[in-house]
Design a protein around this motif. Structure first.
Motif, mmCIF file in Angstrom:
data_model
loop_
_atom_site.group_PDB
_atom_site.id
_atom_site.type_symbol
_atom_site.label_atom_id
_atom_site.label_comp_id
_atom_site.label_asym_id
_atom_site.label_seq_id
_atom_site.Cartn_x
_atom_site.Cartn_y
_atom_site.Cartn_z
ATOM 1 N N GLY A 9 0.800 -1.220 0.000
ATOM 2 C CA GLY A 9 0.000 0.000 0.000
ATOM 3 C C GLY A 9 0.831 1.266 0.000
ATOM 4 N N TYR A 10 2.014 1.204 0.588
ATOM 5 C CA TYR A 10 2.892 2.370 0.608
ATOM 6 C C TYR A 10 3.413 2.725 -0.783
ATOM 7 C CZ TYR A 10 3.345 3.184 5.650
ATOM 8 O OH TYR A 10 3.110 3.520 6.965
ATOM 9 N N ARG A 11 3.311 1.809 -1.725
ATOM 10 C CA ARG A 11 3.763 2.120 -3.079
ATOM 11 C C ARG A 11 2.726 2.905 -3.880
ATOM 12 N NH1 ARG A 11 6.088 -3.175 -2.526
ATOM 13 N NH2 ARG A 11 4.409 -4.178 -3.699
ATOM 14 N N THR A 12 1.548 3.128 -3.325
ATOM 15 C CA THR A 12 0.566 3.968 -3.999
ATOM 16 C C THR A 12 0.988 5.435 -3.863
ATOM 17 O OG1 THR A 12 -0.834 4.183 -2.031
ATOM 18 C CG2 THR A 12 -1.297 2.326 -3.506
ATOM 19 N N GLU A 13 0.597 6.244 -4.826
ATOM 20 C CA GLU A 13 1.017 7.653 -4.828
ATOM 21 C C GLU A 13 0.554 8.415 -3.584
ATOM 22 O OE1 GLU A 13 0.139 9.725 -8.417
ATOM 23 O OE2 GLU A 13 1.092 8.206 -9.697
ATOM 24 N N PRO A 14 -0.701 8.255 -3.131
ATOM 25 C CA PRO A 14 -1.112 9.022 -1.953
ATOM 26 C C PRO A 14 -0.318 8.679 -0.705
ATOM 27 C CG PRO A 14 -3.030 8.243 -3.146
ATOM 28 C CD PRO A 14 -1.845 7.546 -3.728
ATOM 29 N N MET A 15 -0.018 7.396 -0.484
ATOM 30 C CA MET A 15 0.732 7.026 0.713
ATOM 31 C C MET A 15 2.172 7.515 0.631
ATOM 32 S SD MET A 15 -1.174 5.828 3.034
ATOM 33 C CE MET A 15 0.229 5.674 4.125
ATOM 34 N N ALA A 16 2.789 7.410 -0.531
ATOM 35 C CA ALA A 16 4.148 7.918 -0.690
ATOM 36 C C ALA A 16 4.189 9.423 -0.439
ATOM 37 C CB ALA A 16 4.680 7.593 -2.081
ATOM 38 N N ALA A 17 3.188 10.127 -0.947
ATOM 39 C CA ALA A 17 3.136 11.580 -0.747
ATOM 40 C C ALA A 17 2.890 11.937 0.715
ATOM 41 C CB ALA A 17 2.042 12.184 -1.624
ATOM 42 N N LEU A 18 2.059 11.139 1.404
ATOM 43 C CA LEU A 18 1.772 11.414 2.818
ATOM 44 C C LEU A 18 3.022 11.216 3.672
ATOM 45 C CD1 LEU A 18 -0.210 12.131 5.056
ATOM 46 C CD2 LEU A 18 -0.890 9.717 5.150
ATOM 47 N N VAL A 19 3.766 10.141 3.423
ATOM 48 C CA VAL A 19 4.996 9.907 4.183
ATOM 49 C C VAL A 19 6.007 11.016 3.911
ATOM 50 C CG1 VAL A 19 6.974 8.365 4.481
ATOM 51 C CG2 VAL A 19 4.666 7.425 4.337
ATOM 52 N N GLU A 20 6.087 11.454 2.663
ATOM 53 C CA GLU A 20 7.010 12.543 2.332
ATOM 54 C C GLU A 20 6.626 13.823 3.076
ATOM 55 O OE1 GLU A 20 8.747 14.972 -1.582
ATOM 56 O OE2 GLU A 20 7.161 13.471 -1.831
ATOM 57 N N ALA A 21 5.326 14.126 3.090
ATOM 58 C CA ALA A 21 4.868 15.328 3.787
ATOM 59 C C ALA A 21 5.102 15.222 5.290
ATOM 60 C CB ALA A 21 3.382 15.564 3.501
ATOM 61 N N ASP A 22 4.852 14.044 5.856
ATOM 62 C CA ASP A 22 5.052 13.848 7.293
ATOM 63 C C ASP A 22 6.531 13.891 7.669
ATOM 64 O OD1 ASP A 22 2.364 13.685 7.677
ATOM 65 O OD2 ASP A 22 2.307 11.543 8.146
ATOM 66 N N THR A 23 7.372 13.477 6.745
ATOM 67 C CA THR A 23 8.814 13.555 6.990
ATOM 68 C C THR A 23 9.271 15.012 7.004
ATOM 69 O OG1 THR A 23 9.152 11.399 5.963
ATOM 70 C CG2 THR A 23 11.085 12.806 6.176
ATOM 71 N N LYS A 24 8.764 15.785 6.062
ATOM 72 C CA LYS A 24 9.128 17.208 6.005
ATOM 73 C C LYS A 24 8.658 17.960 7.249
ATOM 74 C CE LYS A 24 9.271 17.687 0.976
ATOM 75 N NZ LYS A 24 8.602 18.275 -0.236
ATOM 76 N N SER A 25 7.512 17.545 7.785
ATOM 77 C CA SER A 25 6.965 18.249 8.954
ATOM 78 C C SER A 25 7.514 17.721 10.277
ATOM 79 C CB SER A 25 5.436 18.141 8.965
ATOM 80 O OG SER A 25 5.034 16.800 9.203
ATOM 81 N N GLY A 26 8.317 16.652 10.217
ATOM 82 C CA GLY A 26 8.918 16.115 11.427
ATOM 83 C C GLY A 26 8.116 15.035 12.120
ATOM 84 N N LEU A 27 6.982 14.621 11.541
ATOM 85 C CA LEU A 27 6.190 13.547 12.143
ATOM 86 C C LEU A 27 6.837 12.187 11.918
ATOM 87 C CD1 LEU A 27 2.582 14.688 11.150
ATOM 88 C CD2 LEU A 27 3.539 14.608 13.454
ATOM 89 N N VAL A 28 7.618 12.080 10.848
ATOM 90 C CA VAL A 28 8.357 10.853 10.521
ATOM 91 C C VAL A 28 9.821 11.220 10.367
ATOM 92 C CG1 VAL A 28 8.672 9.023 8.799
ATOM 93 C CG2 VAL A 28 6.370 9.789 9.390
ATOM 94 N N SER A 29 10.697 10.377 10.863
ATOM 95 C CA SER A 29 12.134 10.631 10.724
ATOM 96 C C SER A 29 12.828 9.373 10.231
ATOM 97 C CB SER A 29 12.746 11.057 12.062
ATOM 98 O OG SER A 29 12.576 10.046 13.038
ATOM 99 N N GLY A 30 13.999 9.537 9.613
ATOM 100 C CA GLY A 30 14.792 8.408 9.190
ATOM 101 C C GLY A 30 15.492 7.773 10.385
ATOM 102 N N ARG A 31 15.825 6.491 10.265
ATOM 103 C CA ARG A 31 16.498 5.806 11.377
ATOM 104 C C ARG A 31 17.797 6.513 11.761
ATOM 105 N NH1 ARG A 31 15.683 0.926 13.686
ATOM 106 N NH2 ARG A 31 13.925 -0.323 12.987
ATOM 107 N N ALA A 32 18.505 7.025 10.776
ATOM 108 C CA ALA A 32 19.796 7.658 11.047
ATOM 109 C C ALA A 32 19.652 8.924 11.888
ATOM 110 C CB ALA A 32 20.497 7.981 9.733
#
Length: 443
Positions: free
Chosen positions: A44-67
């Motif tokens: 499901g993460y390979r769908t465009e809306p989910m990929a875009a949501l994760v990207e937006a959440d990463t930019k806003s700091g809701l999601v971070s990379g392991r590093a």
């Protein structure tokens, strides 16, 4: 007994489940449900809306990379990154709803994708053992199933986003060792008024119904820890009166029957569509086993089935989600493509034209077999021939259960990387011996 009393008793009864008394076949079923939920969500993460949501959440700091090593982001986002437990649960469960490949139970309900993402996110957060996660998933599923059997939803009320939150709250609280009854009562107070109409329209925001339930399960435990209180009686009002027509207390207060756990009755999907379409899809695929039919060669199609399928007797809107909830489109695409995976439900006007020639009828004799069976007969008029197939139950349901090899094939296809799929499957199947769930997703 009041509804509130029945729900409190259900929490107490189910949360006392003893993993050592769970039969080996039920353990394997639970492990497969965990594997299925993870794989379907990854796809499901390979769908465009989910990929875009994760990207937006990463930019806003809701999601971070392991590093980045954000100390408050300890749960894995299966599409990449880390997040707080409640947000990882939301994202993973929402992604798991996108392709309509998530497991479920009959009568209609989908406990797995509402419980598993919440349970894994919290198990990672608290470094629970694999055995503890397994137990939490089984008991969370058990409570969900009892609720689905207890409520009688109005025809347009959808089963996602409410009962699932209670099962998730119970699983999370058991993992954290906090007050399970308090958290589940809070989840009872926060239902979602989910509808079938969103599915018919193809409104992809409905995919967040699952995410809502998983996130509420986690947050209900947080709220309980902060001193918030909930109301089991509210569940009786919202699901028994506003969204439903009464509530049967008997499934709630039953003892735990280890020989017949709810998890044993679950099914796995092999078709990327609403489960109510699956028997008809199987019948259509039987008809075109030697090759698909040309759309313009099909004169008429009849689908004879059970009354529950009327819920998806709609003309599909021109989008993939609506197509997944239209039995006429599902049968048409199976006949014309010979497939039923995600790509088969990309809207095509020529298949939509075939769907216009599909007539759905309730067969009284077939109806008598529901819900123990979900039969469908498909008849197709092609020139001067009528091709026909009758199927009693879809592939993946307990009477036609997937073998371990067949299920791994689905799992590997969703993961899309053979080496990672083999590693992931092995880790999940060995979950009971895993000392720390945080290593479960290190593949």
């Amino acid at each position: 007994m009041t509804v509130a009393g029945a729900l409190a008793r259900a929490c107490a009864t189910v949360s006392a489940l003893d993993l050592d008394q769970v039969p080996p076949e039920s353990i394997e079923k639970a492990l497969r449900i965990i594997a299925d939920c993870i794989a379907v969500s990854v796809a499901g993460y390979r769908t465009e809306p989910m990929a875009a949501l994760v990207e937006a959440d990463t930019k806003s700091g809701l999601v971070s990379g392991r590093a980045e090593r954000n100390r408050s982001h300890r749960s894995t986002v299966w599409g990449g990154g880390q997040a707080p437990a409640h947000h990882a649960a939301f994202l993973n469960a929402t992604a798991g709803s996108f392709l309509e490949l998530d497991e479920g139970m009959r009568p209609t309900g989908h406990p797995g994708m509402q419980v598993v993402p919440a349970a894994i996110a919290v198990a990672q957060d608290v470094h629970a053992s694999g055995a503890d996660l397994l137990r939490a998933v089984i008991l969370g599923y058990e409570l969900c199933a009892r609720l689905f059997r207890a409520i009688r939803l109005q025809p347009l009320a959808h089963p996602h986003g409410h009962a699932g939150a209670l099962g998730a709250a119970l699983a999370v609280s058991v993992l954290r060792g906090t007050d399970a009854e308090a958290a589940t009562a809070i989840a009872s107070t926060l239902p979602l008024a989910s509808t079938w109409q969103a599915c018919y329209d193809g409104a992809t925001a409905r995919n967040a119904y699952m995410g809502h339930a998983a996130a509420v399960g986690v947050r209900a435990s947080d709220l309980a820890g902060a001193g918030f209180t909930g109301s089991f009686a509210s569940f009786g009002v919202s699901l028994g009166e506003l969204l439903g027509d009464g509530l049967d207390e008997a499934p709630l207060v039953d003892r735990v029957r280890y020989e017949a756990l709810a998890i044993d009755a679950g099914y796995f999907k092999v078709h990327s569509a609403c489960a109510l379409t699956h028997t008809a899809i199987d019948a259509a695929l039987d008809i075109v086993e030697s090759g698909p039919l040309a759309p313009d060669s099909i004169t008429r199609v009849w689908v004879e089935t059970v009354a529950a399928v009327r819920k998806v007797d709609i003309r599909a809107a021109p989008n993939d989600l609506s197509c997944r909830f239209s039995v006429s489109y599902a049968v048409a695409t199976a006949l014309c493509t010979g497939t039923s995976g995600p790509a088969a439900f990309v809207y095509r006007s020529d298949i939509a034209a075939v769907a216009q020639r599909v007539e759905v009828r309730v067969d009284p004799q077939l109806e008598q077999r529901w819900p123990a069976s979900s039969p469908a007969r498909v008849r197709v008029e092609v020139g001067d021939q009528v091709l026909e197939s009758l199927v009693e139950n879809p592939i993946g349901h307990p009477p036609r259960a997937l073998s371990r090899e067949e299920h791994f094939a689905k799992f590997a296809g969703a993961i899309s990387d053979p080496d990672r799929a083999r590693d992931a499957w092995a880790r999940i199947m060995d979950l009971r011996r895993l000392p720390d769930v945080d290593s479960l997703l290190a593949w």
